[in-house]
Design an enzyme around this catalytic site. Structure first.
Site, PDB file in Angstrom:
ATOM      1  N   CYS A 141       0.803  -1.178   0.161  1.00  0.00           N
ATOM      2  CA  CYS A 141       0.025   0.095  -0.073  1.00  0.00           C
ATOM      3  C   CYS A 141       0.785   1.363  -0.122  1.00  0.00           C
ATOM      4  CB  CYS A 141      -0.861   0.245   1.009  1.00  0.00           C
ATOM      5  SG  CYS A 141      -1.986   1.509   1.373  1.00  0.00           S
ATOM      6  N   HIS A 329      -8.664  -3.230   2.098  1.00  0.00           N
ATOM      7  CA  HIS A 329      -7.372  -2.740   2.885  1.00  0.00           C
ATOM      8  C   HIS A 329      -7.501  -1.066   2.655  1.00  0.00           C
ATOM      9  CE1 HIS A 329      -3.108  -2.313   4.169  1.00  0.00           C
ATOM     10  NE2 HIS A 329      -3.179  -0.966   3.419  1.00  0.00           N
ATOM     11  N   GLU A 330      -7.678  -0.500   1.680  1.00  0.00           N
ATOM     12  CA  GLU A 330      -7.829   0.842   1.312  1.00  0.00           C
ATOM     13  C   GLU A 330      -8.960   1.623   1.825  1.00  0.00           C
ATOM     14  OE1 GLU A 330      -4.922   2.373   0.398  1.00  0.00           O
ATOM     15  OE2 GLU A 330      -4.079   0.558  -0.363  1.00  0.00           O
ATOM     16  N   HIS A 333      -8.454   2.373   5.512  1.00  0.00           N
ATOM     17  CA  HIS A 333      -7.752   3.724   5.775  1.00  0.00           C
ATOM     18  C   HIS A 333      -8.670   4.646   5.784  1.00  0.00           C
ATOM     19  CE1 HIS A 333      -3.538   2.343   5.790  1.00  0.00           C
ATOM     20  NE2 HIS A 333      -3.535   1.900   4.540  1.00  0.00           N
ATOM     21  N   HIS A 339      -1.824   0.953   9.284  1.00  0.00           N
ATOM     22  CA  HIS A 339      -1.209   0.075   8.941  1.00  0.00           C
ATOM     23  C   HIS A 339      -0.954  -0.962  10.533  1.00  0.00           C
ATOM     24  CE1 HIS A 339       0.386   1.245   5.201  1.00  0.00           C
ATOM     25  NE2 HIS A 339      -0.675   0.553   4.875  1.00  0.00           N
TER      26      HIS A 339
END
Length: 616
Positions: A141, A329-330, A333, A339
């Site tokens: 990432c 995953h994104e 965020h 992380h």
């Protein structure tokens, strides 16, 4: 209907009653992929200079300013045909800044290298060896691991210690046990671990107002869109939208936020905008580096960009980079997660190929719930569904699955894992055929030496369910047609009822209506003597005034806990069992222990937006 001898044999197996195998999902997360068409290759870390650039870029040398430097507003985005949209800028360093040509191994560089090695499970030598270079060159990432003004949540992988931030502070937390089964050796350590995962987030504009943000978004419904300027060249538009829809749903299944794809509102009303690009892309201040290293980046409360030079594939593919996994995953965020260097976590910065069936693990679920809270709500019905099968030795065994019904949805609860089945909720009409599609009042399983029947109740009617054929009876073996009026099958029971359950101890069905309960004797097909009674008289409070008093939502005998539970609103009361009274004879029969939150006992039973109930 089974004969008495047959039922007797079945009842002898009750002691071996075990949780059932996972019911088959009603929608698949797996779809075919298309072949990639990469145009650029990322520069690899090969020496001290490029290693220093890597450590600086991702915040290992010192925290990086990341938030507040996201992409421009949608109105400022270049047109799809703009020549710079998909091209890598030759004059811009892939790391965004210049470095000395011959870096020296200063103490700060060595310390940063050791931190990176430790968190990646490598010997902390402070020397740039082949293993460290290989770790730096893994697809990852683009969001820095340490950012200015934001607490990091970096957890050491494959270790018995949880590392707090990149500073190396240890919480001495055991992480190699499975927290889902409740066997962690220290609840205090687990709590501190979760608090670390959800460290307060403070940014410059918010800090000026003295505010600390624990949850990125204050509203409960977030709108997202794959922008027209940023479609991928590798997958069809429908496939891209499906993958993103699935990714948002996976988060929604474990947290009290809804996500809705919005294709029509003004861009200013879209909370999360997603797009693909190459090099200088989508008006973003950050450039992608080409195929092979940084695959995406995202901003807190903002946008998500994917490097279209990467080989993104659909979930079913065993090659390339899973777009679903990267999207999940994104989105983490955007929602506020940092992380996490923890085996199994989707928030690890490096891409790790995942076997089929990838889902959010315990660390991810608890981290996001520390930001947004847990899912809470009332239920229409809760029950254990008992079914029969033969094992590998040909022996007849009984199994059960636990179900929670709310409105038009239901969840299968996996007691052994203390969570719902992945992919739930699904619609009632999809899994239960012939019963009302929503608003079930009660489920009752009458199980005696002479009878084995299951019923669903709604309003003034009830339905008998045929478990062998997985559908409601239209007409049963006794000639009864369904649905029937409750007054016909259960004389003198008022309707509609609030809820009901069958108590195998006395073989009564207990029907709850307002503040009263009716005990129905199934042998004599009549209301038991001296009923109805007040609920508080039949189920007295163990602690004075700690009682639901009336309007019970659901009554449930749980084979996992060998106990009866009464649900009302967001809370439940456990009924004193015979075993409880053996241990403490002073407890009243059928007394109600202190109320607790349902979400404390049965976790992650979360709604999803109605648009996500049908994935295709």
């Amino acid at each position: 209907m089974p004969t008495a001898p047959a039922l007797g044999a079945l009842l002898l197996l009750l002691g071996a009653l075990t949780p059932g195998h996972q019911e088959k999902l009603f929608h698949s997360r797996d779809h075919s992929d298309l072949q990639p068409s990469p145009q650029h290759q990322a520069e690899l870390v090969t020496d001290l200079q490029s290693a220093q650039q890597f450590l600086s870029k991702y915040g290992w040398t010192e925290p990086v300013k990341w938030e507040g430097t996201s992409s421009k507003n949608a109105a400022e985005l270049p047109r799809y045909g703009d020549a710079d949209l998909m091209q890598e800028g030759a004059s811009i360093s892939r790391y965004g800044q210049e470095f000395p040509l011959e870096p020296t191994q200063a103490p700060a560089f060595v310390e940063a290298l050791r931190k990176f090695q430790t968190l990646n499970g490598l010997p902390a030598t402070g020397k740039l060896d082949d293993s460290t270079i290989a770790a730096m060159n893994k697809p990852r990432c683009g969001v820095p691991d340490n950012q200015i003004g934001k607490e990091s949540a970096i957890v050491k992988s494959n270790s018995n210690n949880v590392t707090e931030k990149a500073s190396g502070k240890s919480l001495n937390t055991t992480t190699n046990q499975n927290p889902e089964n409740g066997t962690s050796t220290s609840k205090i350590r687990k709590k501190r671990f979760l608090q670390m995962l959800a460290a307060p987030v403070r940014y410059k504009d918010q800090a000026n107002q003295g505010s600390t943000v624990r949850g990125a978004f204050s509203k409960k419904l977030l709108k997202w869109r794959l922008i027209g300027e940023g479609y991928s060249s590798q997958l069809s538009i429908d496939e891209q939208r499906y993958v993103f829809k699935t990714a948002f749903r996976m988060w929604s299944e474990v947290m009290p936020l809804d996500f809705e794809e919005d294709l029509t509102s003004p861009m200013s009303l879209i909370d999360v905008k997603l797009g693909f690009g190459r090099g200088r892309h989508l008006g973003c201040t950050r450039s992608f580096d080409g195929s092979g290293q940084e695959f995406a980046h995202a901003w807190f409360l903002g946008d998500i960009h994917f490097d279209d030079d990467e080989h993104f594939t659909a979930p079913s593919s065993d090659s390339g980079i899973s777009l679903l996994k990267v999207a999940v995953h994104e989105i983490g965020h955007v929602l506020g997660l940092s992380h996490i260097y923890q085996t199994g976590s989707i928030m690890q910065p490096n891409y790790i190929p995942q076997e089929a069936g990838f889902e959010l693990d315990w660390t991810d679920r608890k981290a996001i719930q520390m930001l947004y809270g847990t899912c809470e709500g009332s239920f229409d019905a809760v029950f254990d569904w008992i079914w029969k099968e033969r094992n590998q030795y040909g022996e007849l065994v009984l199994r059960y699955n636990t179900y929670f019904f709310r409105n038009a949805w239901y969840w299968l609860y996996e007691n052994r894992k203390n969570r719902t089945r992945y992919g739930d909720p699904v619609t009632v009409s999809l899994g239960w055929h012939g019963i009302p599609a929503e608003g079930i009042d009660a489920f009752v399983h009458v199980w005696t030496w002479t009878e084995d029947a299951t019923y669903f109740f709604k309003g003034t009617q009830y339905w008998r369910y045929d478990s062998e054929n997985d559908q409601a009876y239209i007409k049963d073996a006794q000639g009864n047609q369904y649905p029937r009026l409750i007054s016909e099958g259960f004389p003198k029971i008022p309707s509609p009822i609030n809820t009901a359950f069958f108590d195998r101890r006395d073989q009564f069905i207990y029907f709850f209506k307002d503040a009263h309960v009716y005990a129905f004797d199934v042998k004599r097909n009549m209301v038991a003597n001296h009923y109805p009674k007040r609920i508080i008289d039949v189920f007295p409070a163990v602690v004075r005034n700690n009682h639901p008093f009336g309007n019970i939502d659901a009554a449930y005998y749980a084979y996992t806990h060998n106990s009866i539970f009464l649900f009302k609103g967001k809370e439940y009361w456990k009924v004193v069992s015979d075993k409880d009274r053996q241990q403490n004879p002073k407890l009243p029969r059928n007394g109600l222990f202190l109320k607790k939150n349902i979400s404390e006992q049965w976790t992650d039973i979360c709604n999803v937006h109605s648009s996500m109930l049908k994935m295709r």
